[in-house]
Design an enzyme around this catalytic site. Structure first.
Site, PDB file in Angstrom:
ATOM      1  N   ARG A   1       3.879  37.460 -19.897  1.00 15.77           N
ATOM      2  CA  ARG A   1       5.332  37.686 -19.697  1.00 15.77           C
ATOM      3  C   ARG A   1       5.839  38.967 -20.364  1.00 15.77           C
ATOM      4  NH1 ARG A   1       8.865  32.351 -20.097  1.00 15.77           N
ATOM      5  NH2 ARG A   1      10.225  33.586 -18.775  1.00 15.77           N
TER       6      ARG A   1
ATOM      7  N   CYS B   1       3.634  33.480 -23.611  1.00 19.72           N
ATOM      8  CA  CYS B   1       4.138  32.115 -23.577  1.00 19.72           C
ATOM      9  C   CYS B   1       3.026  31.220 -23.054  1.00 19.72           C
ATOM     10  CB  CYS B   1       5.404  32.010 -22.742  1.00 19.72           C
ATOM     11  SG  CYS B   1       5.110  31.927 -21.009  1.00 19.72           S
TER      12      CYS B   1
ATOM     13  N   ASP C   1      10.332  27.991 -10.759  1.00 19.66           N
ATOM     14  CA  ASP C   1      10.781  26.933 -11.666  1.00 19.66           C
ATOM     15  C   ASP C   1      10.773  25.545 -11.010  1.00 19.66           C
ATOM     16  OD1 ASP C   1      11.131  28.755 -13.681  1.00 19.66           O
ATOM     17  OD2 ASP C   1      13.295  28.941 -13.442  1.00 19.66           O
TER      18      ASP C   1
ATOM     19  N   ARG D   1      12.570  33.077 -25.427  1.00 24.13           N
ATOM     20  CA  ARG D   1      12.379  34.466 -25.021  1.00 24.13           C
ATOM     21  C   ARG D   1      13.696  35.156 -24.633  1.00 24.13           C
ATOM     22  NH1 ARG D   1       7.655  36.263 -23.468  1.00 24.13           N
ATOM     23  NH2 ARG D   1       8.681  37.537 -21.908  1.00 24.13           N
TER      24      ARG D   1
ATOM     25  N   ARG E   1      14.639  21.700 -24.160  1.00 25.19           N
ATOM     26  CA  ARG E   1      15.091  23.092 -24.050  1.00 25.19           C
ATOM     27  C   ARG E   1      15.911  23.300 -22.780  1.00 25.19           C
ATOM     28  NH1 ARG E   1      10.964  27.630 -24.073  1.00 25.19           N
ATOM     29  NH2 ARG E   1      12.944  28.631 -23.665  1.00 25.19           N
TER      30      ARG E   1
ATOM     31  N   LYS F   1      21.147  26.533 -17.470  1.00 27.32           N
ATOM     32  CA  LYS F   1      20.629  27.198 -18.671  1.00 27.32           C
ATOM     33  C   LYS F   1      20.489  28.702 -18.443  1.00 27.32           C
ATOM     34  CE  LYS F   1      15.987  27.031 -19.300  1.00 27.32           C
ATOM     35  NZ  LYS F   1      15.416  28.390 -19.365  1.00 27.32           N
ATOM     36  N   ASN F   2      19.914  29.071 -17.297  1.00 30.43           N
ATOM     37  CA  ASN F   2      19.591  30.481 -17.083  1.00 30.43           C
ATOM     38  C   ASN F   2      20.805  31.328 -16.679  1.00 30.43           C
ATOM     39  OD1 ASN F   2      17.040  29.851 -17.826  1.00 30.43           O
ATOM     40  ND2 ASN F   2      16.167  29.860 -15.766  1.00 30.43           N
TER      41      ASN F   2
ATOM     42  N   VAL G   1       5.024  34.465  -8.672  1.00 28.64           N
ATOM     43  CA  VAL G   1       5.879  35.036  -9.726  1.00 28.64           C
ATOM     44  C   VAL G   1       5.151  35.058 -11.065  1.00 28.64           C
ATOM     45  CG1 VAL G   1       8.098  34.869 -10.931  1.00 28.64           C
ATOM     46  CG2 VAL G   1       7.952  34.289  -8.497  1.00 28.64           C
TER      47      VAL G   1
HETATM   48  N1  EPU Z   1       7.938  41.132 -15.368  1.00 25.37           N
HETATM   49  C1  EPU Z   1       7.287  42.275 -15.728  1.00 25.37           C
HETATM   50  N2  EPU Z   1       7.891  43.110 -16.640  1.00 25.37           N
HETATM   51  C2  EPU Z   1       9.103  42.816 -17.192  1.00 25.37           C
HETATM   52  C3  EPU Z   1       9.764  41.646 -16.802  1.00 25.37           C
HETATM   53  C4  EPU Z   1       9.161  40.810 -15.885  1.00 25.37           C
HETATM   54  O1  EPU Z   1       6.202  42.564 -15.261  1.00 25.37           O
HETATM   55  O2  EPU Z   1       9.589  43.612 -17.996  1.00 25.37           O
HETATM   56  C5  EPU Z   1       7.329  40.238 -14.362  1.00 25.37           C
HETATM   57  C6  EPU Z   1       6.950  38.884 -14.955  1.00 25.37           C
HETATM   58  O3  EPU Z   1       5.690  38.912 -15.558  1.00 25.37           O
HETATM   59  C7  EPU Z   1       7.000  38.000 -13.727  1.00 25.37           C
HETATM   60  C8  EPU Z   1       8.129  38.588 -12.885  1.00 25.37           C
HETATM   61  O4  EPU Z   1       8.309  39.918 -13.377  1.00 25.37           O
HETATM   62  O5  EPU Z   1       5.808  38.099 -13.013  1.00 25.37           O
HETATM   63  C9  EPU Z   1       9.446  37.860 -12.942  1.00 25.37           C
HETATM   64  O6  EPU Z   1       9.834  37.674 -14.286  1.00 25.37           O
HETATM   65  P1  EPU Z   1      11.371  37.642 -14.705  1.00 25.37           P
HETATM   66  O7  EPU Z   1      11.632  38.768 -15.624  1.00 25.37           O
HETATM   67  O8  EPU Z   1      12.209  37.506 -13.496  1.00 25.37           O
HETATM   68  O9  EPU Z   1      11.438  36.302 -15.559  1.00 25.37           O
HETATM   69  P2  EPU Z   1      12.324  36.040 -16.831  1.00 25.37           P
HETATM   70  O10 EPU Z   1      13.601  36.766 -16.728  1.00 25.37           O
HETATM   71  O11 EPU Z   1      11.510  36.204 -18.056  1.00 25.37           O
HETATM   72  C10 EPU Z   1      13.619  34.054 -15.770  1.00 25.37           C
HETATM   73  C11 EPU Z   1      13.881  32.632 -16.145  1.00 25.37           C
HETATM   74  C12 EPU Z   1      12.622  31.814 -15.969  1.00 25.37           C
HETATM   75  C13 EPU Z   1      12.144  31.933 -14.529  1.00 25.37           C
HETATM   76  C14 EPU Z   1      11.973  33.403 -14.149  1.00 25.37           C
HETATM   77  C15 EPU Z   1      11.632  33.595 -12.678  1.00 25.37           C
HETATM   78  C16 EPU Z   1      15.622  32.810 -17.786  1.00 25.37           C
HETATM   79  C17 EPU Z   1      16.037  32.693 -19.201  1.00 25.37           C
HETATM   80  N3  EPU Z   1      14.347  32.569 -17.514  1.00 25.37           N
HETATM   81  O12 EPU Z   1      12.614  34.493 -16.673  1.00 25.37           O
HETATM   82  O13 EPU Z   1      12.990  30.476 -16.228  1.00 25.37           O
HETATM   83  O14 EPU Z   1      10.935  31.262 -14.366  1.00 25.37           O
HETATM   84  O15 EPU Z   1      13.186  34.127 -14.411  1.00 25.37           O
HETATM   85  O16 EPU Z   1      12.617  33.091 -11.877  1.00 25.37           O
HETATM   86  O17 EPU Z   1      16.431  33.089 -16.916  1.00 25.37           O
HETATM   87  C18 EPU Z   1      12.667  28.248 -16.900  1.00 25.37           C
HETATM   88  O18 EPU Z   1      13.893  28.093 -16.779  1.00 25.37           O
HETATM   89  O19 EPU Z   1      11.873  27.294 -17.075  1.00 25.37           O
HETATM   90  C19 EPU Z   1      12.126  29.596 -16.841  1.00 25.37           C
HETATM   91  C20 EPU Z   1      10.927  29.911 -17.282  1.00 25.37           C
END
Ligand code: EPU
Length: 417
Positions: A121, A116, A304, A92, A396, A22-23, A326
């Protein structure tokens, strides 16, 4: 709203085939936006998130059709620039439209994602990075309004190696003028998968998969055909289920190279695990040894998989600890696992689990994708019936989950209400 009824306990046996990630699929779908032609993605899982992203592409004037794992996208004539609240609030990753739209068309309007189930987030790193590339960003009535008169390469140092920010900035920088360096970039395999597709389509990207990505902007990205990598979290979930139930499962069509941290932990639990190039054979132990888990950015133990491992540790022979680095609030599964009889003490971002002899079936509620899969795992070894409500979260992120667990011998029924 559908629910699952699971009758436990059971011991999983047999083989399961893993779907595309998915990701990895979501950023690839977003990348089609700026190609100006027909793209094809292979090994695409049929998930609720896939359907949501298809809807988003359609809103942008980009028809997309999924047929047995092949997604055809026609980005020849995009006509919209807005990702509406209704779509962003259900997924998201809709924020991934921001980078490609502003890079290719100089404008984008994307709803702010909001919080969320497990916390705020933020997306500040996405927005700061786009500003560094020269985009003007305004927040207006809950929407991000981005505009640019041609993006310019820049050095961007991410405060956190965010997956989402790395994706969005890569998708913007490939069409920016000059060189962009993303320091402290996310190293997840899904980033490398995206970069490989973009490179095949004419992008100049170096270092994807490491923490320093160098991008030399080009004037156009061609339409592409690309295969989505296997879902390492889905594979990890089935491996954890095999360990938890003391079963024996072969996991096919996965990439063990992407799963070292999870495989190492499951081995420490006492599991016998053999890996081949595209499969894993897991034999669960009679007695599960407790292990301590700290989540982190790839290649560390993935957040995850934290919930699923907590389900495993619920019946381990002793105490284990979990530290979530994380998403420090990501523990919505804890009260639900406790309803099944797990003994868990949560203090801030640290959980201590005292393994019990047996869990008991009970009604529980799914709260997010991974919390939900943890509840399925726990239900597999709980005595009696567990009803899991609100399973749309599971849909999802896990393709045909009841069919896959059913084939491994689990008694799991979807109830449509
Ligand atoms: N963060 C910030 N500012 C930002 C972006 C992120 O502070 O602008 C922080 C977040 O709060 C968190 C950390 O950085 O503490 C990592 O967040 P990241 O941006 O890496 O997460 P994401 O891109 O929103 C993706 C996956 C998630 C997975 C996380 C961590 C996708 C679509 N989603 O989310 O997947 O948990 O990386 O590996 O790729 C899932 O599949 O169930 C899922 C939630």
């Amino acid at each position: 709203m559908d629910s699952f009824m699971i009758k436990g306990p059971c011991r999983l046996k047999g083989s399961v085939t893993i779907s595309g990630a998915k990701n990895a699929m979501l950023p690839l779908m977003a990348a089609t936006i700026f190609t100006g032609g027909k793209c094809r993605l292979e090994n695409v899982p049929d998930l609720r998130d896939t359907r949501t992203m298809i809807k988003l592409l359609k809103v942008l004037g980009i028809p997309a059709e999924l047929n047995e794992g092949t997604l055809d996208v026609d980005a020849s004539d995009p006509s919209g620039f807005e990702a509406p609240y209704d779509l962003v609030r259900t997924m998201r990753a809709s924020i991934y439209a921001l980078g490609p739209l502003v890079a290719r068309f100089g404008k984008a309007r994307v709803s702010l994602p909001g919080g969320c189930a497990w916390g705020p987030r933020p997306i500040n790193l996405h927005l700061q990075g786009l500003k560094s590339l020269g985009a003007e960003i305004r927040i207006d009535h809950g929407y991000i309004d981005a505009s640019a008169d041609g993006l310019k390469g820049a050095e961007i140092i991410l405060a956190i190696p965010s997956v989402g920010a790395t994706v969005n900035l890569m998708l913007a920088a490939v069409l920016a003028e000059g060189e962009t360096v993303i320091e402290n970039a996310a190293c997840e395999p899904e980033i490398k998968n995206l970069a490989d597709a973009l490179i095949g389509a004419g992008a100049k990207i170096d270092g994807a998969g490491s923490s320093r990505i160098i991008i030399e902007g080009v004037s156009k990205i061609d339409p592409f055909t690309h295969r989505v990598i296997p879902d390492r979290i889905e594979a990890g979930t089935y491996a954890a289920a095999a360990v938890l139930t003391g079963g024996e499962v072969t996991i096919n069509d996965c990439n063990p190279d992407h799963m070292h941290a999870v495989i190492d932990k499951l081995r420490s639990c006492g599991a016998e695990i053999e890996t081949a190039e595209r499969s894993i054979h897991v034999k669960g132990p009679d007695k599960i040894f407790p292990v301590d888990i700290e989540t982190g950015f790839y290649p560390a133990f993935p957040t995850d998989m934290q919930a699923q491992m907590m389900a495993v540790m619920s019946v381990a022979d002793g105490a284990s600890s979990f530290v979530e680095h994380v998403y420090t609030d990501r523990f919505t599964h804890v009260p639900e696992l406790k309803r099944l009889g797990a003994k868990i003490n949560l203090d801030g971002s640290v959980a201590v689990v005292n393994g019990v002899e047996r869990l008991q079936g009970a009604p529980v509620m799914a709260t997010d994708i991974r919390a939900s899969s943890a509840l399925i795992l726990a239900a597999l070894v709980a005595e009696g019936d567990t009803k899991i409500l609100r399973i749309y979260h599971i849909d999802r992120g896990y393709e045909k989950i009841e069919a896959k667990f059913g084939k491994l011998g689990a008694e799991i029924t979807r109830i449509s209400e």
